[in-house]
Design a protein around this motif. Structure first.
Motif, PDB file in Angstrom:
ATOM      1  N   ALA A 516       0.943  -1.283   0.042  1.00  0.00           N
ATOM      2  CA  ALA A 516       0.066   0.047   0.180  1.00  0.00           C
ATOM      3  C   ALA A 516       0.925   1.388  -0.253  1.00  0.00           C
ATOM      4  O   ALA A 516       0.535   2.212  -0.599  1.00  0.00           O
ATOM      5  N   LEU A 517       2.031   1.240   0.627  1.00  0.00           N
ATOM      6  CA  LEU A 517       2.761   2.394   0.994  1.00  0.00           C
ATOM      7  C   LEU A 517       3.271   2.593  -0.492  1.00  0.00           C
ATOM      8  O   LEU A 517       3.392   3.664  -1.208  1.00  0.00           O
ATOM      9  N   ASN A 518       3.909   1.569  -1.420  1.00  0.00           N
ATOM     10  CA  ASN A 518       4.401   1.600  -2.608  1.00  0.00           C
ATOM     11  C   ASN A 518       3.406   2.142  -3.600  1.00  0.00           C
ATOM     12  O   ASN A 518       3.571   3.068  -4.547  1.00  0.00           O
ATOM     13  N   GLY A 519       2.092   1.730  -3.275  1.00  0.00           N
ATOM     14  CA  GLY A 519       1.232   2.140  -4.414  1.00  0.00           C
ATOM     15  C   GLY A 519       0.885   3.484  -4.152  1.00  0.00           C
ATOM     16  O   GLY A 519       0.579   4.384  -5.198  1.00  0.00           O
ATOM     17  N   ARG A 520       0.694   4.012  -3.049  1.00  0.00           N
ATOM     18  CA  ARG A 520       0.402   5.302  -2.567  1.00  0.00           C
ATOM     19  C   ARG A 520       1.355   6.363  -3.091  1.00  0.00           C
ATOM     20  O   ARG A 520       1.132   7.378  -3.677  1.00  0.00           O
ATOM     21  N   GLY A 521       2.746   5.815  -2.890  1.00  0.00           N
ATOM     22  CA  GLY A 521       3.747   6.523  -3.465  1.00  0.00           C
ATOM     23  C   GLY A 521       3.768   6.696  -4.809  1.00  0.00           C
ATOM     24  O   GLY A 521       4.142   8.024  -5.349  1.00  0.00           O
ATOM     25  N   GLY A 522       3.206   5.671  -5.580  1.00  0.00           N
ATOM     26  CA  GLY A 522       3.090   6.060  -7.132  1.00  0.00           C
ATOM     27  C   GLY A 522       2.105   6.785  -7.447  1.00  0.00           C
ATOM     28  O   GLY A 522       2.187   7.717  -8.531  1.00  0.00           O
ATOM     29  N   VAL A 523       0.965   7.131  -6.809  1.00  0.00           N
ATOM     30  CA  VAL A 523       0.208   8.173  -7.216  1.00  0.00           C
ATOM     31  C   VAL A 523       0.687   9.540  -6.685  1.00  0.00           C
ATOM     32  O   VAL A 523       0.536  10.500  -7.575  1.00  0.00           O
ATOM     33  N   TYR A 524       1.505   9.537  -5.675  1.00  0.00           N
ATOM     34  CA  TYR A 524       1.975  10.911  -5.244  1.00  0.00           C
ATOM     35  C   TYR A 524       3.079  11.297  -6.437  1.00  0.00           C
ATOM     36  O   TYR A 524       3.028  12.458  -6.710  1.00  0.00           O
TER      37      TYR A 524
END
Length: 580
Positions: A516-524
């Motif tokens: 989830a951290l990696n995915g949210r980082g991708g959106v950012y």
């Protein structure tokens, strides 16, 4: 030489709104910083110019009389060279809108605190000659008319302050625009405001209810629509219950929000504070009074003709969606040219022509539906665009213990074990068949739906995967991996705002979930919010040092901020992990 407005020295520009600019300035006489909003009064029509001038001066004077800790104070107003200057308290912080962009689902304590403070401020402005907490005694009766997250500032201590009473008018039936135009921002408007009817404080309560709905679900009532469609829906249709968009909410929230968002003002709470208290009680599960639901809303003809609503919508377009002028936080982030890959479950192309893929079980109604911004087309198998990689076993939930010990497994146990082996061996078509059998035998088997999602996601069938993950969340609302994996599918469909909500939900369930951290980082990253992206990639790697995609994505983010040495180190680590 520094620019000056009257006695005020401009220090910097804070932002630009629909009708002017907001500056940070210093007041040498009182030795303090202030915010100055400039409003261009240069309308072509002299009558229109005089109307805006008179209304602005009157509303600013009315707002200047408001003294409350949760309202941005107005210190001064003056005219010069065809412009009006409104001098206000400078709040060092961010808007609620900006904070919701970064964190669409704040925690319950923050949500309730902000709503309670806003409600207290609005009740203070709405009251007429009522002693409020023994300190405010004069008659006020000011309606804001444009309550929304962009008009709420949060200072360093987290205190909410409502700003932009620039379109607030004394609650008097004789006041109106020259053409009876509707004022406000449509997503947060009460039905009676859209219809151009006489307003009272309950119109602001409706808008506060929309803000509460957004803070708890990550979405406004109906999402993005054309102006005409949106005005019709607000007047005639009930929005989805909050728990249909966020299954983690307490059961009592739906009834409280339904009352605050009632179509008829008489069906709402008597005050905004009464609404905020009922909401707090719903979260504490200790309601002191029963919430009476408003009448059920069915599709019905509007009180005015559809043409009247379209006229109101046209007026809104002429007003630029509202006359609020302090909007430095409404600027949408630009879409970057470079798009980061946002992996969770990886993609894999079958090495041979797969057998016919069994359709997953038909989804059933549930509370954990993903936020919907626009209707999606029927699911279609897509061709992966990235090199195939095996599914990470960290994404696979362990199979349940067999229901019977010994060599003779039940058909359910056999299907589950086969499905797990097939996922590990990248036989996604076979895994779909096995887990379809499992959920047909045990329709409430949440792990089965989740693993169906993993298989469909690895075949790039993102719509089917979203359905599977939603079914899993229906039976297991705390399954953080399902939220995270559904977020990845939403990113692939370029529904970043919806994906961000799912990543946030996953991290609320498991703050250390690397996927989830990696995915949210991708959106950012895609939003060019590189510092936020790097923070998430750092946390993902800390929690899962072998998550290859986090190194790949962090390298891209480091390159974007000019850290080429760090990017090279990440790519070297990526190569080492690929070589294992």
């Amino acid at each position: 030489m520094s620019q000056t407005f009257g006695r005020y020295t401009v220090m910097s520009e804070l932002g630009r709104g629909a009708m002017g600019v907001v500056y940070l300035a210093s007041d040498p006489m009182l030795n303090r910083q202030v915010a100055i909003k400039t409003v261009d009064l240069g309308a072509d029509d002299p009558a229109e110019r005089e109307f805006f001038r008179t209304r602005l001066l009157r509303d600013a004077r009315a707002a200047a009389a408001l003294k409350h800790p949760n309202i941005v104070a107005i210190h001064d107003i003056f005219e010069d060279g065809g412009r009006a200057y409104v001098v206000m308290e400078y709040v060092e912080g961010d808007s609620l809108a900006a904070q919701l962009k970064a964190n669409p689902l704040p925690d319950a304590a923050t949500t309730l605190r902000v709503l309670r403070q806003m409600a207290d401020a609005l009740d203070y402005t709405h009251s007429r000659g009522v002693i409020h907490r023994d300190i405010y005694t004069h008659s006020r009766g000011v309606i804001h008319r444009d309550i929304k997250p962009a008009n709420v500032l949060l200072d360093a201590a987290g205190t909410a302050k409502i700003t932009d009473f620039g379109i607030a008018r004394i609650a008097d039936t004789r006041t109106s625009t020259p053409t009876g135009m509707v004022m406000g921002t449509v997503e947060y408007m009460a039905p009676e405001q859209i219809r151009g009817e006489t307003l009272d404080g309950r119109a602001d309560q409706f808008a506060l209810g929309v803000v509460a709905y957004q803070m708890m679900t990550g979405s406004t009532l109906f999402g993005p629509h054309t102006l005409a469609t949106l005005t019709y829906k607000i007047v005639n249709e009930a929005p989805p219950p909050p728990r249909a968009r966020n299954a983690a909410l307490p059961r009592g929230v739906d009834a409280v929000l339904a009352k605050a968002l009632a179509k008829a003002p008489a069906d709402r709470f008597a005050t905004c504070s009464e609404f905020a208290l009922a909401l707090s009680e719903a979260f504490s599960d200790t309601p002191s009074t029963r919430v009476t639901l408003p009448p059920t809303v069915a599709l019905q003809p509007p009180r005015r003709s559809h043409a009247a609503l379209l006229a109101a919508a046209a007026a809104l377009l002429l007003l630029g969606g509202g006359l609020a002028v302090w909007k430095p936080w409404d600027r949408a982030p630009q879409t970057p040219v470079q798009v980061a890959a946002v992996p969770a479950a990886k993609t894999q192309v079958p090495t041979s022509e797969p057998k016919a893929i069994a359709a997953s079980p038909k989804p059933r109604p549930h509370d954990a539906t993903p936020p919907k911004s626009t209707p999606t087309p029927p699911p279609v198998a897509q061709t992966p665009v990235d090199p195939p990689e095996p599914v990470d076993e960290g994404e696979l939930l362990p199979p349940p213990p067999p229901s019977k010990k010994g060599a003779n497994l039940t058909p359910f146990d056999a299907a589950v074990q086969s499905g797990h082996e097939q996922l590990k061996n990248r036989d996604y078509a076979g895994a779909i068949q096995s887990f379809t059998t499992a959920v047909e035998l045990h329709p409430k088997f949440a792990q089965g739906y989740y693993n169906l999602g993993v298989a469909h996601q690895n075949l790039q069938q993102n719509e089917l995967a979203i359905q599977n993950y939603s079914d899993a969340l229906h039976f297991a609302p705390d399954m953080a991996l399902a939220y995270s994996s559904r977020g990845v599918c939403l990113v692939r469909l370029r529904r970043d705002a919806d994906a961000l909500i799912d990543f946030q939900r996953a991290l609320e369930k498991n703050p250390n979930l690397a996927f989830a951290l990696n995915g949210r980082g991708g959106v950012y990253f895609r939003r060019k919010q590189y510092k936020l992206a790097l923070a998430d990639y750092d946390a993902a790697i800390k929690n899962n040092p072998r998550l290859v995609q986090a190194y790949t994505n962090r390298a891209r983010a480091r390159e974007a901020v000019g850290d080429l040495r760090g990017a090279a180190e990440d790519r070297q680590r990526e190569a080492e992990l690929h070589g294992r």
